[in-house]
Scaffold this active site. Structure first.
Site, PDB file in Angstrom:
ATOM      1  N   ARG A  12      29.151  29.264  37.404  1.00 52.77           N
ATOM      2  CA  ARG A  12      30.063  30.267  37.979  1.00 52.77           C
ATOM      3  C   ARG A  12      29.863  31.607  37.278  1.00 52.77           C
ATOM      4  NH1 ARG A  12      35.951  29.313  37.568  1.00 52.77           N
ATOM      5  NH2 ARG A  12      35.645  27.999  35.735  1.00 52.77           N
ATOM      6  N   GLY A  13      30.299  32.662  37.934  1.00 49.03           N
ATOM      7  CA  GLY A  13      30.350  33.981  37.305  1.00 49.03           C
ATOM      8  C   GLY A  13      28.991  34.480  36.842  1.00 49.03           C
ATOM      9  N   ASN A  82      26.645  31.320  27.162  1.00 53.62           N
ATOM     10  CA  ASN A  82      27.418  32.140  28.096  1.00 53.62           C
ATOM     11  C   ASN A  82      28.856  31.645  28.277  1.00 53.62           C
ATOM     12  OD1 ASN A  82      27.769  33.917  30.630  1.00 53.62           O
ATOM     13  ND2 ASN A  82      28.066  31.847  31.428  1.00 53.62           N
ATOM     14  N   ALA A  83      29.114  30.360  28.021  1.00 56.19           N
ATOM     15  CA  ALA A  83      30.443  29.802  28.314  1.00 56.19           C
ATOM     16  C   ALA A  83      31.529  30.551  27.550  1.00 56.19           C
ATOM     17  CB  ALA A  83      30.470  28.319  27.924  1.00 56.19           C
ATOM     18  N   ILE A  85      36.054  31.718  27.710  1.00 51.19           N
ATOM     19  CA  ILE A  85      37.345  31.763  28.403  1.00 51.19           C
ATOM     20  C   ILE A  85      38.186  32.907  27.836  1.00 51.19           C
ATOM     21  CG2 ILE A  85      37.420  29.277  28.912  1.00 51.19           C
ATOM     22  CD1 ILE A  85      39.389  28.985  26.515  1.00 51.19           C
ATOM     23  N   THR A  86      39.188  33.290  28.610  1.00 51.40           N
ATOM     24  CA  THR A  86      40.203  34.217  28.097  1.00 51.40           C
ATOM     25  C   THR A  86      41.557  33.514  28.106  1.00 51.40           C
ATOM     26  OG1 THR A  86      40.587  35.078  30.318  1.00 51.40           O
ATOM     27  CG2 THR A  86      39.099  36.351  28.920  1.00 51.40           C
ATOM     28  N   TYR A 147      40.038  36.773  21.952  1.00 49.72           N
ATOM     29  CA  TYR A 147      38.765  36.933  22.673  1.00 49.72           C
ATOM     30  C   TYR A 147      37.864  37.959  21.958  1.00 49.72           C
ATOM     31  CZ  TYR A 147      35.802  37.815  26.844  1.00 49.72           C
ATOM     32  OH  TYR A 147      34.765  37.959  27.732  1.00 49.72           O
ATOM     33  N   PRO A 177      28.430  42.557  28.093  1.00 48.32           N
ATOM     34  CA  PRO A 177      28.820  43.116  29.398  1.00 48.32           C
ATOM     35  C   PRO A 177      30.174  43.816  29.325  1.00 48.32           C
ATOM     36  CG  PRO A 177      28.318  40.748  29.549  1.00 48.32           C
ATOM     37  CD  PRO A 177      28.465  41.093  28.104  1.00 48.32           C
TER      38      PRO A 177
HETATM   39  N1  CAA Z   1      47.549  49.897  25.627  1.00 46.18           N
HETATM   40  C1  CAA Z   1      48.771  50.159  25.126  1.00 46.18           C
HETATM   41  N2  CAA Z   1      49.888  49.556  25.551  1.00 46.18           N
HETATM   42  C2  CAA Z   1      49.764  48.665  26.524  1.00 46.18           C
HETATM   43  C3  CAA Z   1      48.515  48.329  27.090  1.00 46.18           C
HETATM   44  C4  CAA Z   1      47.402  49.000  26.608  1.00 46.18           C
HETATM   45  N3  CAA Z   1      46.159  48.760  27.092  1.00 46.18           N
HETATM   46  N4  CAA Z   1      48.694  47.395  28.026  1.00 46.18           N
HETATM   47  C5  CAA Z   1      50.021  47.131  28.052  1.00 46.18           C
HETATM   48  N5  CAA Z   1      50.665  47.903  27.149  1.00 46.18           N
HETATM   49  C6  CAA Z   1      52.092  47.934  26.888  1.00 46.18           C
HETATM   50  C7  CAA Z   1      52.813  48.061  28.229  1.00 46.18           C
HETATM   51  O1  CAA Z   1      52.920  49.437  28.574  1.00 46.18           O
HETATM   52  C8  CAA Z   1      54.146  47.436  27.905  1.00 46.18           C
HETATM   53  O2  CAA Z   1      54.953  48.336  27.192  1.00 46.18           O
HETATM   54  P1  CAA Z   1      56.510  48.412  27.457  1.00 46.18           P
HETATM   55  O3  CAA Z   1      57.043  47.035  27.091  1.00 46.18           O
HETATM   56  O4  CAA Z   1      56.948  49.487  26.549  1.00 46.18           O
HETATM   57  O5  CAA Z   1      56.653  48.715  28.914  1.00 46.18           O
HETATM   58  C9  CAA Z   1      53.811  46.306  26.946  1.00 46.18           C
HETATM   59  O6  CAA Z   1      52.530  46.680  26.356  1.00 46.18           O
HETATM   60  C10 CAA Z   1      53.685  44.981  27.636  1.00 46.18           C
HETATM   61  O7  CAA Z   1      52.636  45.071  28.624  1.00 46.18           O
HETATM   62  P2  CAA Z   1      52.438  43.981  29.755  1.00 46.18           P
HETATM   63  O8  CAA Z   1      53.595  44.035  30.693  1.00 46.18           O
HETATM   64  O9  CAA Z   1      51.093  44.115  30.345  1.00 46.18           O
HETATM   65  O10 CAA Z   1      52.549  42.650  28.853  1.00 46.18           O
HETATM   66  P3  CAA Z   1      52.335  41.189  29.275  1.00 46.18           P
HETATM   67  O11 CAA Z   1      52.722  40.364  28.097  1.00 46.18           O
HETATM   68  O12 CAA Z   1      52.974  40.904  30.591  1.00 46.18           O
HETATM   69  O13 CAA Z   1      50.763  41.089  29.541  1.00 46.18           O
HETATM   70  C11 CAA Z   1      48.462  41.064  29.028  1.00 46.18           C
HETATM   71  C12 CAA Z   1      49.881  41.221  28.469  1.00 46.18           C
HETATM   72  C13 CAA Z   1      48.289  39.682  29.668  1.00 46.18           C
HETATM   73  C14 CAA Z   1      47.533  41.169  27.841  1.00 46.18           C
HETATM   74  C15 CAA Z   1      48.205  42.172  30.067  1.00 46.18           C
HETATM   75  O14 CAA Z   1      48.498  43.421  29.483  1.00 46.18           O
HETATM   76  C16 CAA Z   1      46.771  42.181  30.523  1.00 46.18           C
HETATM   77  O15 CAA Z   1      46.357  41.360  31.317  1.00 46.18           O
HETATM   78  N6  CAA Z   1      45.965  43.138  30.051  1.00 46.18           N
HETATM   79  C17 CAA Z   1      44.564  43.230  30.369  1.00 46.18           C
HETATM   80  C18 CAA Z   1      43.768  42.478  29.331  1.00 46.18           C
HETATM   81  C19 CAA Z   1      42.296  42.520  29.672  1.00 46.18           C
HETATM   82  O16 CAA Z   1      41.709  43.561  29.903  1.00 46.18           O
HETATM   83  N7  CAA Z   1      41.675  41.358  29.687  1.00 46.18           N
HETATM   84  C20 CAA Z   1      40.306  41.286  30.041  1.00 46.18           C
HETATM   85  C21 CAA Z   1      40.077  39.998  30.776  1.00 46.18           C
HETATM   86  S1  CAA Z   1      38.464  39.924  31.509  1.00 46.18           S
HETATM   87  C22 CAA Z   1      37.441  39.759  30.212  1.00 46.18           C
HETATM   88  O17 CAA Z   1      37.835  39.558  29.114  1.00 46.18           O
HETATM   89  C23 CAA Z   1      35.967  39.851  30.515  1.00 46.18           C
HETATM   90  C24 CAA Z   1      35.343  40.836  29.619  1.00 46.18           C
HETATM   91  O18 CAA Z   1      34.657  40.467  28.707  1.00 46.18           O
HETATM   92  C25 CAA Z   1      35.547  42.269  29.875  1.00 46.18           C
END
Ligand code: CAA
Length: 240
Positions: A12-13, A82-83, A85-86, A147, A177
């Site tokens: 996948r992916g 490559n495996a 998770i987040t 992660y 990436p």
């Molecule tokens: N910088 C600063 N503050 C942030 C922020 C950021 N990037 N993101 C969120 N906040 C703040 C919000 O503004 C919020 O503040 P308030 O409470 O004052 O409103 C607080 O933090 C809580 O934010 P969330 O509502 O988003 O919190 P949550 O607990 O519901 O979710 C989370 C947290 C799951 C980490 C969510 O923010 C999220 O999904 N973020 C993206 C994470 C991401 O990019 N993951 C990558 C996955 S893909 C991958 O990993 C592949 C790869 O290699 C690139």
């Protein structure tokens, strides 16, 4: 004889694209997977690629799986770690289970896999090891202490391994990436993902094939002098 490549998380992916591209270019590919049987069966029905199910976070399961592959294929010439998770959460909300799961799958797996193929590669005087890391290991990401820690650790692992193995014809390199158009990225909350894409200079997600093409080059004989390097493929999101 075709070289033999093992791609973890290869059904996948990003892993799926890597498995397919290597296969199209005359490598014998084994794609490992752990949980999604349906996706793996679909992948197997469309490609002449062996799929093999085991948990790469388990040293014992990995050792047994590699022994079986070696008795069938003779040797593993190419390993693509490559495996991954987040399990995202800010540290102040992160339960130990999320920390442990990500460390075990993303980081401990690379020891489990690599330590079980490295001696044959040393004996054969050839090996190509690619670690698929992430831009978030380089720059950090809100919600990804677990992660990001594993992805940054891959770089240290890879460089040390390159030092140990270069004299034996083995290379160890990292591809880092950015945000790629996969299920993993699609799982990010829609409004958060849109705001991330806004910060990417290319203004789009990357495609899995844009990663696979780099893997194809790095595993080739031509790339024998590239060792201990990290290649960022992230649309300009982070430059180091
Ligand atoms: N910088 C600063 N503050 C942030 C922020 C950021 N990037 N993101 C969120 N906040 C703040 C919000 O503004 C919020 O503040 P308030 O409470 O004052 O409103 C607080 O933090 C809580 O934010 P969330 O509502 O988003 O919190 P949550 O607990 O519901 O979710 C989370 C947290 C799951 C980490 C969510 O923010 C999220 O999904 N973020 C993206 C994470 C991401 O990019 N993951 C990558 C996955 S893909 C991958 O990993 C592949 C790869 O290699 C690139």
């Amino acid at each position: 004889m075709n070289k033999v490549a093992l791609v973890t998380g290869g059904t996948r992916g990003i892993g799926e694209s890597i498995s397919k591209l290597l296969n199209e270019n005359n490598y014998t590919v084994i794609a490992s997977y752990n949980s999604n049987d349906e996706a793996a069966q679909k992948f197997a029905s469309k490609n002449e690629i062996e799929i093999k199910k085991w948990d790469v976070s388990s040293y014992e399961e990995t050792k047994i799986a590699i022994e079986k592959l070696k008795s069938k294929y003779g040797q593993i010439d190419i390993l693509v770690n490559n495996a991954g998770i987040t399990k995202d959460a800010p540290l102040h909300k992160m339960k130990k289970e999320k920390w442990d799961a990500v460390i075990n799958v993303n980081l401990n797996s690379i020891f489990n896999l690599t330590s079980n193929v490295i001696n044959d590669m040393r004996d054969n005087g050839f090996g190509r090891i690619i670690h698929i890391s992430s831009v978030n290991g380089q720059k950090g990401q809100f919600g990804q202490t677990n992660y990001s820690a594993t992805k940054a650790a891959m770089e240290g692992f890879s460089k040390s391994l390159a030092l140990e193995s270069a004299s034996k014809g083995i290379t160890s390199n990292v591809i880092s990436p950015g945000y790629i158009n996969t299920e993993m990225v699609a799982a990010i909350r829609e409004d958060i993902l849109s705001s991330i894409i806004e910060t990417i200079p290319a203004k789009r997600l990357g495609e899995s094939n844009e990663i696979a093409e780099m893997v194809l080059y790095l595993v080739s004989e031509k790339a024998g002098y590239i060792n201990g390097a990290t290649f960022s493929i992230n649309g300009g999101l982070y430059m180091d």
